[in-house]
Design a protein around this motif. Structure first.
Motif, short mmCIF file in Angstrom:
data_model
loop_
_atom_site.label_atom_id
_atom_site.label_comp_id
_atom_site.label_asym_id
_atom_site.label_seq_id
_atom_site.Cartn_x
_atom_site.Cartn_y
_atom_site.Cartn_z
N HIS A 1 -19.77 53.16 50.30
CA HIS A 1 -19.29 54.13 49.18
C HIS A 1 -18.19 54.92 49.75
CE1 HIS A 1 -23.03 53.82 47.22
NE2 HIS A 1 -22.72 54.49 46.31
N SER A 2 -17.19 55.26 49.33
CA SER A 2 -16.19 55.94 49.67
C SER A 2 -16.61 57.27 49.89
CB SER A 2 -14.96 56.05 48.89
OG SER A 2 -15.22 56.86 47.98
N GLN A 3 -15.72 58.32 50.96
CA GLN A 3 -16.24 59.56 51.13
C GLN A 3 -15.94 60.32 49.64
OE1 GLN A 3 -13.56 61.68 53.91
NE2 GLN A 3 -13.15 59.56 54.92
N GLN A 4 -15.24 60.07 48.91
CA GLN A 4 -15.15 60.81 47.46
C GLN A 4 -16.48 60.45 46.72
OE1 GLN A 4 -11.50 60.63 45.40
NE2 GLN A 4 -12.49 60.17 43.56
N GLU A 5 -16.90 59.23 46.50
CA GLU A 5 -17.94 58.80 46.01
C GLU A 5 -19.22 59.42 46.46
OE1 GLU A 5 -17.29 54.20 44.33
OE2 GLU A 5 -17.87 54.65 46.24
#
Length: 156
Positions: free
Chosen positions: A27-31
């Motif tokens: 997962h990305s940080q934003q997700e």
């Protein structure tokens, strides 16, 4: 003292939630921030936990970008679409060309594979068919220059 305990418990719960998401896939940080925020945790606490996960090597936007790009390349999407989708997920400036090199060799070769899978080797096209096919490939995220080169190569 109880506020400190609450903070520790909250951070522990945030970390557990983040790790559950990361065990399933990158997962990305934003997700992670969005998903864990939806559970009602404080944004500042979530960001702190995500920073710790990054320091520990458990979360990486670069790893996420490579994994995501590899998945999209397998599905026949081009560089423009993949880049736009990564930006929507909060990842910027992560190279992902190696994903296509491993899978198809180059963006041009991937474009040819996508075209042939969808349309076969038919070369007798009128202007409308050519425009529709060009639009399809551009919606898939392939730049106009690559599509134009493909049509030239196939003599369309």
């Amino acid at each position: 003292m109880s506020a400190l305990l609450d903070d520790t418990e909250s951070c522990k719960a945030i970390k557990e939630a983040c790790l559950r998401y990361l065990m399933r896939r990158e997962h990305s940080q934003q997700e992670l921030l969005q998903k864990v925020s939806a559970k009602g945790f404080v944004k500042q606490d979530i960001e702190q936990v995500i920073d710790e996960l990054i320091d520990q090597g458990l979360q990486s936007d670069a790893r996420f970008a490579e994994s995501y790009a590899r998945s999209r390349v397998h599905k026949g999407f081009g560089p423009l679409r993949i880049q736009a989708e990564l930006q929507q997920r909060g990842v910027r400036h992560c190279p992902f060309d190696m994903a296509v090199e491993d899978i198809a060799g180059s963006w041009q070769e991937l474009l040819e594979q996508v075209y042939i899978k969808k349309y076969g080797n038919e070369t007798a096209l009128d202007h409308k068919q050519k425009a529709n096919r060009s639009r399809f490939l551009q919606q898939r995220g392939f730049p106009h220059e690559l599509v134009h080169h493909l049509f030239k190569q196939l003599s369309l």
